[in-house]
Design an enzyme around this catalytic site. Structure first.
Site, PDB file in Angstrom:
ATOM      1  N   GLY A  20       0.823  -1.218   0.000  1.00 21.50           N
ATOM      2  CA  GLY A  20       0.000   0.000   0.000  1.00 21.50           C
ATOM      3  C   GLY A  20       0.850   1.258   0.000  1.00 21.50           C
ATOM      4  O   GLY A  20       0.397   2.322   0.455  1.00 21.50           O
ATOM      5  N   GLY A  55      -0.559   4.606  -1.488  1.00 18.20           N
ATOM      6  CA  GLY A  55      -1.701   5.271  -0.857  1.00 18.20           C
ATOM      7  C   GLY A  55      -1.274   6.454   0.011  1.00 18.20           C
ATOM      8  O   GLY A  55      -0.081   6.748   0.151  1.00 18.20           O
ATOM      9  N   GLN A  56      -2.267   7.097   0.585  1.00 19.24           N
ATOM     10  CA  GLN A  56      -2.004   8.252   1.462  1.00 19.24           C
ATOM     11  C   GLN A  56      -1.014   7.877   2.579  1.00 19.24           C
ATOM     12  O   GLN A  56       0.036   8.513   2.743  1.00 19.24           O
ATOM     13  CB  GLN A  56      -3.320   8.716   2.087  1.00 19.24           C
ATOM     14  CG  GLN A  56      -3.124   9.708   3.230  1.00 19.24           C
ATOM     15  CD  GLN A  56      -4.409  10.015   3.988  1.00 19.24           C
ATOM     16  OE1 GLN A  56      -4.995  11.056   3.770  1.00 19.24           O
ATOM     17  NE2 GLN A  56      -4.833   9.133   4.870  1.00 19.24           N
ATOM     18  N   ALA A 102      -4.922  -2.218   0.959  1.00 25.22           N
ATOM     19  CA  ALA A 102      -6.331  -2.586   1.186  1.00 25.22           C
ATOM     20  C   ALA A 102      -7.203  -2.114   0.027  1.00 25.22           C
ATOM     21  O   ALA A 102      -6.799  -1.243  -0.740  1.00 25.22           O
ATOM     22  CB  ALA A 102      -6.850  -1.935   2.466  1.00 25.22           C
ATOM     23  N   SER A 144      -8.441  -0.749  11.773  1.00 25.32           N
ATOM     24  CA  SER A 144      -9.319   0.390  11.512  1.00 25.32           C
ATOM     25  C   SER A 144     -10.374   0.550  12.600  1.00 25.32           C
ATOM     26  O   SER A 144     -10.910  -0.441  13.121  1.00 25.32           O
ATOM     27  CB  SER A 144     -10.029   0.174  10.180  1.00 25.32           C
ATOM     28  OG  SER A 144     -11.132   1.037  10.059  1.00 25.32           O
ATOM     29  N   GLU A 156     -13.221   1.299  12.000  1.00 23.50           N
ATOM     30  CA  GLU A 156     -14.444   0.712  11.442  1.00 23.50           C
ATOM     31  C   GLU A 156     -14.777  -0.619  12.119  1.00 23.50           C
ATOM     32  O   GLU A 156     -15.921  -1.055  12.113  1.00 23.50           O
ATOM     33  CB  GLU A 156     -14.284   0.480   9.936  1.00 23.50           C
ATOM     34  CG  GLU A 156     -14.510   1.705   9.089  1.00 23.50           C
ATOM     35  CD  GLU A 156     -15.955   2.187   9.099  1.00 23.50           C
ATOM     36  OE1 GLU A 156     -16.850   1.418   8.715  1.00 23.50           O
ATOM     37  OE2 GLU A 156     -16.183   3.339   9.486  1.00 23.50           O
ATOM     38  N   TYR A 158     -15.873  -4.539   4.452  1.00 24.80           N
ATOM     39  CA  TYR A 158     -14.529  -4.003   4.732  1.00 24.80           C
ATOM     40  C   TYR A 158     -14.178  -4.171   6.209  1.00 24.80           C
ATOM     41  O   TYR A 158     -13.111  -4.664   6.562  1.00 24.80           O
ATOM     42  CB  TYR A 158     -14.477  -2.515   4.334  1.00 24.80           C
ATOM     43  CG  TYR A 158     -13.270  -1.785   4.883  1.00 24.80           C
ATOM     44  CD1 TYR A 158     -12.037  -1.889   4.248  1.00 24.80           C
ATOM     45  CD2 TYR A 158     -13.352  -1.008   6.038  1.00 24.80           C
ATOM     46  CE1 TYR A 158     -10.910  -1.231   4.752  1.00 24.80           C
ATOM     47  CE2 TYR A 158     -12.245  -0.348   6.550  1.00 24.80           C
ATOM     48  CZ  TYR A 158     -11.030  -0.464   5.903  1.00 24.80           C
ATOM     49  OH  TYR A 158      -9.927   0.184   6.408  1.00 24.80           O
ATOM     50  N   ARG A 203      -5.425  12.508   0.676  1.00 26.50           N
ATOM     51  CA  ARG A 203      -6.546  11.586   0.862  1.00 26.50           C
ATOM     52  C   ARG A 203      -7.204  11.308  -0.483  1.00 26.50           C
ATOM     53  O   ARG A 203      -7.339  12.221  -1.321  1.00 26.50           O
ATOM     54  CB  ARG A 203      -7.545  12.250   1.807  1.00 26.50           C
ATOM     55  CG  ARG A 203      -8.726  11.412   2.220  1.00 26.50           C
ATOM     56  CD  ARG A 203      -8.321  10.148   2.871  1.00 26.50           C
ATOM     57  NE  ARG A 203      -9.199   9.747   3.969  1.00 26.50           N
ATOM     58  CZ  ARG A 203      -9.435   8.474   4.282  1.00 26.50           C
ATOM     59  NH1 ARG A 203      -8.893   7.496   3.581  1.00 26.50           N
ATOM     60  NH2 ARG A 203     -10.199   8.182   5.314  1.00 26.50           N
ATOM     61  N   ARG A 245     -12.055  14.610   1.690  1.00 25.89           N
ATOM     62  CA  ARG A 245     -11.377  15.110   0.486  1.00 25.89           C
ATOM     63  C   ARG A 245     -12.408  15.465  -0.589  1.00 25.89           C
ATOM     64  O   ARG A 245     -12.229  16.437  -1.334  1.00 25.89           O
ATOM     65  CB  ARG A 245     -10.397  14.050  -0.025  1.00 25.89           C
ATOM     66  CG  ARG A 245      -9.526  14.530  -1.158  1.00 25.89           C
ATOM     67  CD  ARG A 245      -8.436  15.489  -0.691  1.00 25.89           C
ATOM     68  NE  ARG A 245      -7.940  16.325  -1.776  1.00 25.89           N
ATOM     69  CZ  ARG A 245      -7.228  15.903  -2.804  1.00 25.89           C
ATOM     70  NH1 ARG A 245      -6.873  14.635  -2.891  1.00 25.89           N
ATOM     71  NH2 ARG A 245      -6.856  16.750  -3.752  1.00 25.89           N
ATOM     72  N   LYS A 246     -13.490  14.700  -0.626  1.00 28.61           N
ATOM     73  CA  LYS A 246     -14.553  15.020  -1.588  1.00 28.61           C
ATOM     74  C   LYS A 246     -15.069  16.434  -1.294  1.00 28.61           C
ATOM     75  O   LYS A 246     -15.301  17.230  -2.201  1.00 28.61           O
ATOM     76  CB  LYS A 246     -15.683  13.981  -1.448  1.00 28.61           C
ATOM     77  CG  LYS A 246     -16.737  14.056  -2.518  1.00 28.61           C
ATOM     78  CD  LYS A 246     -17.671  12.858  -2.411  1.00 28.61           C
ATOM     79  CE  LYS A 246     -18.917  13.057  -3.263  1.00 28.61           C
ATOM     80  NZ  LYS A 246     -19.877  11.954  -3.122  1.00 28.61           N
ATOM     81  N   GLU A 253     -24.744   1.681   8.358  1.00 29.23           N
ATOM     82  CA  GLU A 253     -23.845   2.825   8.608  1.00 29.23           C
ATOM     83  C   GLU A 253     -23.151   2.693   9.957  1.00 29.23           C
ATOM     84  O   GLU A 253     -23.629   2.007  10.870  1.00 29.23           O
ATOM     85  CB  GLU A 253     -24.688   4.119   8.552  1.00 29.23           C
ATOM     86  CG  GLU A 253     -23.962   5.434   8.828  1.00 29.23           C
ATOM     87  CD  GLU A 253     -22.816   5.757   7.873  1.00 29.23           C
ATOM     88  OE1 GLU A 253     -21.737   5.153   8.012  1.00 29.23           O
ATOM     89  OE2 GLU A 253     -22.995   6.643   7.001  1.00 29.23           O
TER      90      GLU A 253
END
Ligand SMILES: Nc1nc2c(ncn2[C@@H]2O[C@H](COP(=O)(O)OP(=O)(O)O[C@H]3O[C@H](CO)[C@@H](O)[C@H](O)[C@@H]3O)[C@@H](O)[C@H]2O)c(=O)[nH]1
Length: 424
Positions: free
Chosen positions: A87, A90-91, A166, A213, A215, A236, A271, A278-279, A368
């Site tokens: 990875g 990635g960021q 990931a 994570s 999550e 995930y 990101r 970031r969006k 969620e």
């Protein structure tokens, strides 16, 4: 592995002085002109060393004890450490690479083959591998390919392995569940196995970091710490829980030095653009500059503990520098809703987010995670880590960077190089 390590760094002054002293020892041991001398050094020398030997050739072998003592001290001093990162593009991979290079590491990264270049985040630190000063090296591989992982671990001989690779988008994991499980869960197992078998066959010491994570906590209410029960809410997150326990199991079963970093959300100007922070900041920049009119989002009520990715990679490294492997939560202990992020980001450039944001149910997730806020007392107390960037500073950093980017896009759009809706 050790042989390769010693012969690798010819431009490194330490290697050079090592070779100079080695040649001195050779000279002193065998006597100038002895035919044994080249054989003594033959296995470790490069052209540089031969030159050193030539110079030392003419010295009287009086300095043997001194040279031997210096040589053994140098042998005891740590050689340049090697890290292997999955990875790396990635960021987190890019921040960790910068951090490790600054600590003097040689950094190897596994990158996936893609028809487009995916190394943008590493461009500023990339040095052509033909240049002998290059300390970052990239290798094609994939967490779904056990043989490639084994090959790279065995040939690079890393001291530290960081598993950051990931399919990291929670929403996408509902649409690509098999792939997500393969990369995130079984991918971690494959890398652990590669490390375990490498240790078994070579007897080397290798430390392993697993990117966990927040999550994994999913539906369990905050504050969440190392003892909080996991209740994952997406393919995930379930896969991350599996990777977490694989790591714990390899530690317990094989004595592997393996750590889980349970990182809460961490953001930055690097990101990925389909994560909500970031969006939003991309949209703020583009709206402010006149390149975009609307921003479509999903659930604005979700709350996250957002930190700065640059701070978090130091925590990963710290975990691997301890005497014992363990698991740590990494978090700011401060949480905000998506709506609060919007307010801060649009407010930073003097805009009202309500004028631009529309809800698109497409971005709602089947299940969620409502509220994540970490308790990072353990890592703060035991490893002395703490975040340096707070929420407001993080939002400001991201908005400023995306404003600059939007300005550059505007120049391209105004001169007809891209359509205004297009993002380069
Ligand atoms: N991505 C996205 N999220 C949105 C949107 N609108 C609202 N959200 C909400 O914003 C929250 C944050 O979403 P993400 O930025 O996608 O991050 P995440 O799901 O929290 O996951 C990230 O953090 C984890 C650590 O807790 C990481 O493990 C994971 O890989 C990822 O980086 C979620 O509750 C999501 O529903 C949208 O348009 N896009």
């Amino acid at each position: 592995c050790e042989k390769r390590r010693n012969s690798a760094g010819s431009p490194d002054t330490r290697s050079q002085s090592f070779l100079v002293i080695a040649s001195e020892v050779a000279c002193a041991t065998t006597g100038p002109g002895s035919e044994l001398m080249p054989r003594f050094c033959g296995s470790i020398i490069s052209a540089t060393a031969r030159r050193c030997i030539f110079l030392n050739h003419h010295r009287a072998p009086t300095a043997l004890p001194v040279a031997l003592a210096t040589l053994s001290t140098m042998a005891e001093t740590e050689p340049m450490k090697k890290a292997l990162i999955s990875g790396i593009t990635g960021q987190d991979g890019s921040y960790l690479t910068e951090f490790l290079l600054s600590k003097g590491y040689e950094v190897h990264g596994i990158i996936r083959r893609s028809s487009n270049f995916n190394t943008q985040r590493l461009e500023h630190i990339y040095i052509d591998p033909h240049n002998s000063s290059a300390r970052m090296k990239l290798h094609y591989g994939d967490l779904t390919d056990a043989s490639a992982l084994r090959k790279w671990v065995d040939s690079i001989c890393p001291d530290e392995v960081y598993n950051l690779g990931a399919q990291s988008h929670v929403g996408v994991s509902f649409e690509n569940p098999d792939y997500t499980a393969d990369v995130v869960a079984t991918g971690a197992l494959r890398l652990l196995e590669a490390v375990r078998t490498h240790i078994e066959t070579t007897g080397r010491k290798v430390r392993y970091y697993q990117a966990g994570s927040s999550e994994m906590y999913g539906a369990t209410p905050p504050p969440q710490d190392e003892n909080t029960v996991f209740h994952p809410r997406s393919p995930y997150a379930v896969s991350k829980v599996a990777a977490h326990w694989y790591t714990v199991n390899y530690r317990e079963a094989y004595g592997l030095f393996a750590c889980n970093g349970i990182l809460f959300n961490h953001e930055s100007p690097r990101r990925g653009e389909n994560f909500v922070t970031r969006k939003i900041t991309r949209a703020v920049g583009r709206i402010k500059i006149g390149l975009q009119k609307k921003l479509f989002l999903g659930n604005l009520k979700a709350s996250r503990d957002w930190g700065f990715a640059g701070d978090y990679v130091e925590a990963m490294w710290l975990m691997l520098q301890q005497d014992k492997p363990d698991d740590y939560v990494v978090a700011t202990e401060d949480s905000h809703t998506v709506e609060e992020f919007l307010e801060e980001a649009f407010g930073y450039v003097g805009l009202n987010w309500q004028d631009y944001v529309e809800i698109d149910p497409r971005y709602f997730r089947p299940s969620e995670v409502d509220n994540l806020r970490g308790s990072s007392a353990k890592i703060r107390e035991l490893l002395g880590w703490k975040p340096k960037v707070d929420f407001k500073q993080l939002v400001a950093m991201m908005v400023e960077s995306d404003l600059e980017r939007a300005k550059r896009e505007k120049v391209l759009a105004d001169n007809g190089y891209i359509a205004s809706h297009q993002q380069p």
